[in-house]
Design a protein around this motif. Structure first.
Motif, PDB file in Angstrom:
ATOM      1  N   ILE A  17       7.312 -14.857  -7.872  1.00  0.00           N
ATOM      2  CA  ILE A  17       7.495 -13.630  -8.403  1.00  0.00           C
ATOM      3  C   ILE A  17       6.143 -13.185  -8.953  1.00  0.00           C
ATOM      4  N   ILE A  18       5.465 -14.210  -9.540  1.00  0.00           N
ATOM      5  CA  ILE A  18       3.940 -13.745  -9.972  1.00  0.00           C
ATOM      6  C   ILE A  18       3.101 -13.292  -8.609  1.00  0.00           C
ATOM      7  N   ILE A  19       3.237 -14.023  -7.484  1.00  0.00           N
ATOM      8  CA  ILE A  19       2.363 -13.500  -6.476  1.00  0.00           C
ATOM      9  C   ILE A  19       2.875 -12.205  -5.964  1.00  0.00           C
ATOM     10  N   PHE A  20       4.224 -11.851  -5.957  1.00  0.00           N
ATOM     11  CA  PHE A  20       4.602 -10.832  -5.290  1.00  0.00           C
ATOM     12  C   PHE A  20       4.191  -9.483  -6.306  1.00  0.00           C
ATOM     13  N   VAL A  21       4.360  -9.764  -7.602  1.00  0.00           N
ATOM     14  CA  VAL A  21       4.120  -8.732  -8.533  1.00  0.00           C
ATOM     15  C   VAL A  21       2.583  -8.488  -8.557  1.00  0.00           C
ATOM     16  N   ILE A  22       1.784  -9.396  -8.607  1.00  0.00           N
ATOM     17  CA  ILE A  22       0.581  -9.039  -8.520  1.00  0.00           C
ATOM     18  C   ILE A  22      -0.022  -8.267  -7.413  1.00  0.00           C
ATOM     19  N   PHE A  23       0.230  -8.615  -6.205  1.00  0.00           N
ATOM     20  CA  PHE A  23      -0.014  -7.861  -5.188  1.00  0.00           C
ATOM     21  C   PHE A  23       0.642  -6.467  -5.002  1.00  0.00           C
ATOM     22  N   GLN A  24       1.640  -6.211  -5.659  1.00  0.00           N
ATOM     23  CA  GLN A  24       2.246  -4.914  -5.721  1.00  0.00           C
ATOM     24  C   GLN A  24       1.214  -3.958  -6.753  1.00  0.00           C
ATOM     25  N   LEU A  25       0.524  -4.651  -7.626  1.00  0.00           N
ATOM     26  CA  LEU A  25      -0.328  -4.045  -8.533  1.00  0.00           C
ATOM     27  C   LEU A  25      -1.663  -3.626  -7.897  1.00  0.00           C
ATOM     28  N   ILE A  26      -1.952  -4.238  -7.030  1.00  0.00           N
ATOM     29  CA  ILE A  26      -3.135  -3.981  -6.468  1.00  0.00           C
ATOM     30  C   ILE A  26      -3.305  -2.422  -5.600  1.00  0.00           C
ATOM     31  N   PRO A  27      -4.245  -1.647  -5.894  1.00  0.00           N
ATOM     32  CA  PRO A  27      -4.282  -0.453  -5.324  1.00  0.00           C
ATOM     33  C   PRO A  27      -4.627  -0.483  -3.826  1.00  0.00           C
ATOM     34  N   GLY A  28      -4.289   0.751  -3.047  1.00  0.00           N
ATOM     35  CA  GLY A  28      -4.589   0.821  -1.621  1.00  0.00           C
ATOM     36  C   GLY A  28      -3.475   0.736  -0.885  1.00  0.00           C
ATOM     37  N   ASN A  29      -3.515   1.230   0.482  1.00  0.00           N
ATOM     38  CA  ASN A  29      -2.678   1.046   1.377  1.00  0.00           C
ATOM     39  C   ASN A  29      -2.998   0.187   2.369  1.00  0.00           C
ATOM     40  N   PRO A  30      -2.397  -1.109   2.781  1.00  0.00           N
ATOM     41  CA  PRO A  30      -2.916  -1.975   3.795  1.00  0.00           C
ATOM     42  C   PRO A  30      -2.833  -1.089   5.066  1.00  0.00           C
ATOM     43  N   VAL A  31      -1.648  -0.510   5.339  1.00  0.00           N
ATOM     44  CA  VAL A  31      -1.632   0.239   6.641  1.00  0.00           C
ATOM     45  C   VAL A  31      -2.750   1.275   6.941  1.00  0.00           C
ATOM     46  N   LEU A  32      -3.384   1.914   5.897  1.00  0.00           N
ATOM     47  CA  LEU A  32      -4.371   2.847   6.093  1.00  0.00           C
ATOM     48  C   LEU A  32      -5.983   2.005   6.461  1.00  0.00           C
ATOM     49  N   ASN A  33      -5.916   0.731   5.768  1.00  0.00           N
ATOM     50  CA  ASN A  33      -6.865  -0.238   6.324  1.00  0.00           C
ATOM     51  C   ASN A  33      -6.861  -0.560   7.701  1.00  0.00           C
ATOM     52  N   LYS A  34      -5.772  -0.407   8.421  1.00  0.00           N
ATOM     53  CA  LYS A  34      -5.604  -0.978   9.764  1.00  0.00           C
ATOM     54  C   LYS A  34      -5.758   0.317  10.619  1.00  0.00           C
ATOM     55  N   ILE A  35      -5.529   1.574  10.288  1.00  0.00           N
ATOM     56  CA  ILE A  35      -5.328   2.634  11.030  1.00  0.00           C
ATOM     57  C   ILE A  35      -6.476   3.736  10.908  1.00  0.00           C
ATOM     58  N   GLY A  36      -7.036   3.438   9.705  1.00  0.00           N
ATOM     59  CA  GLY A  36      -8.193   4.399   9.165  1.00  0.00           C
ATOM     60  C   GLY A  36      -7.793   5.139   7.957  1.00  0.00           C
ATOM     61  N   LEU A  37      -8.715   6.196   7.671  1.00  0.00           N
ATOM     62  CA  LEU A  37      -8.451   6.861   6.486  1.00  0.00           C
ATOM     63  C   LEU A  37      -7.829   8.210   6.817  1.00  0.00           C
ATOM     64  N   GLU A  38      -7.855   8.621   8.271  1.00  0.00           N
ATOM     65  CA  GLU A  38      -7.100  10.028   8.761  1.00  0.00           C
ATOM     66  C   GLU A  38      -6.114   9.690   9.653  1.00  0.00           C
ATOM     67  N   PRO A  39      -5.125   8.984   9.449  1.00  0.00           N
ATOM     68  CA  PRO A  39      -4.213   8.292  10.251  1.00  0.00           C
ATOM     69  C   PRO A  39      -3.322   9.396  10.735  1.00  0.00           C
ATOM     70  N   ASP A  40      -2.522   9.073  11.916  1.00  0.00           N
ATOM     71  CA  ASP A  40      -1.524  10.277  12.253  1.00  0.00           C
ATOM     72  C   ASP A  40      -0.124   9.570  11.435  1.00  0.00           C
ATOM     73  N   PRO A  41       0.347  10.742  10.585  1.00  0.00           N
ATOM     74  CA  PRO A  41       1.514  10.572   9.803  1.00  0.00           C
ATOM     75  C   PRO A  41       2.876   9.852  10.424  1.00  0.00           C
ATOM     76  N   ALA A  42       2.813  10.020  11.733  1.00  0.00           N
ATOM     77  CA  ALA A  42       4.077   9.427  12.309  1.00  0.00           C
ATOM     78  C   ALA A  42       3.616   8.041  12.520  1.00  0.00           C
ATOM     79  N   LEU A  43       2.305   7.646  13.149  1.00  0.00           N
ATOM     80  CA  LEU A  43       2.024   6.279  13.229  1.00  0.00           C
ATOM     81  C   LEU A  43       2.154   5.627  11.789  1.00  0.00           C
ATOM     82  N   GLU A  44       1.701   6.210  10.754  1.00  0.00           N
ATOM     83  CA  GLU A  44       1.541   5.541   9.451  1.00  0.00           C
ATOM     84  C   GLU A  44       2.761   5.102   8.991  1.00  0.00           C
TER      85      GLU A  44
END
Length: 311
Positions: A17-44
């Motif tokens: 529970i602690i692990i899951f909650v902590i990582f939900q509070l971390i800002p940022g989108n993991p998907v954007l880190n993978k596909i870039g800051l200007e992604p295709d909305p459909a791919l995102e």
């Protein structure tokens, strides 16, 4: 024992529970880190659905727990591979380093601790105590850099990147772990020496030791047959804690020696906001810690049956 196992299971659930909650509070989108800051909305949106990031947090937690009990830690966003596979690929390196370091702690720390207890009031005991204080104070990453400077650069006994996987053979694998294991184990050795010394000195001042001396029992027999056995519980306790610290504390040393272990994988996962990977590593470390303390409880009962009677 059943009660201790139940406590361990409850601790595991609390940790998840602690692990899951902590990582939900971390800002940022993991998907954007993978596909870039200007992604295709459909791919995102497709990737959000693939990794379950479009679901409510509570639903994601229960999905994660259910998958964990099926031994499925999910797929790494950064690598696109199952987290289980990534951990199994790196696990032998981290476990090999931890076991090697722990063996060093045992075979060096315990005899030196006995020696420090035996010569507690002499000059050798004072010198050894001062050395352990220095050993406890030195950070493992700093010692790692000193070892590289002395043994790799100055003396040339080992190459800087001496580490090889176990696939290259057991001896090259051990050779590559010598300096990292020393760096990881050094503070543990110092702590072990101090705890063994203190435990044995306390036992040496006990009434049964005085009685044994009055009966003409030799100091060697008193030390090894009586005092060491009665001092084993605090010694086992500190060894268990040191093993846990070795497992969790080898991350920085792995980075210094460029060892492709769990530590390096964790750093990469954090840098890339790879939630499935980082959560999987945290669960792995948590399981190791919980099992280590459960094993300690079992060892207590083996060493001192009176503990079992009291329960």
């Amino acid at each position: 024992m059943a009660k201790r196992i139940l406590y361990s299971i409850l601790t595991f659930f609390l940790v998840t529970i602690i692990i899951f909650v902590i990582f939900q509070l971390i800002p940022g989108n993991p998907v954007l880190n993978k596909i870039g800051l200007e992604p295709d909305p459909a791919l995102e949106q497709l990737l959000m659905e693939k990794y379950g990031l479009d679901k409510p947090p509570l639903e994601r937690y229960f999905d994660w727990i259910i998958n964990l009990f099926q031994l499925d830690m999910g797929e790494s966003i950064r690598y696109g591979l199952p987290v289980n596979q990534l951990l199994l690929d790196r696990l032998p390196n981290t476990v090999g380093l931890a076991i090697f370091a722990f063996i060093l702690v045992g075979i060096v720390g315990i005899p030196l601790g006995i020696l420090a207890a035996r010569f507690n009031k002499g000059g050798r005991g004072t010198l050894l105590n001062g050395a352990t204080q220095v050993g406890i104070a030195i950070p493992s990453f700093f010692l790692a850099m000193i070892l590289i400077l002395v043994f790799c650069i100055k003396l040339g006994w080992l190459p800087v990147n001496a580490f090889t996987t176990i696939d290259a053979g057991l001896l090259p694998f051990i050779r590559g772990l010598i300096l990292p294991a020393v760096a990881v184990a050094f503070s543990g050795i110092s702590i072990t020496v101090r705890y063994v010394r203190n435990s044995m000195v306390e036992e040496l001042n006990s009434d049964y030791v005085l009685a044994a001396r009055n009966k003409g029992v030799s100091e060697k027999d008193i030390l090894y047959k009586h005092v060491l056995r009665n001092a084993m519980i605090p010694i086992v306790t500190i060894l268990g804690m040191i093993f846990v610290s070795i497992i969790t504390g080898s991350i920085v040393v792995e980075q210094v020696f460029t060892i492709p272990g769990i530590g390096a994988l964790l750093v990469t996962g954090i840098q890339n906001l790879d939630l499935p990977l980082v959560q999987g590593i945290c669960v792995y470390v948590s399981i190791v810690v919980i099992l280590a303390y459960l094993l300690l409880d079992i060892l207590y009962m083996v060493i001192d049956p009176r503990i079992r009677i009291k329960e």
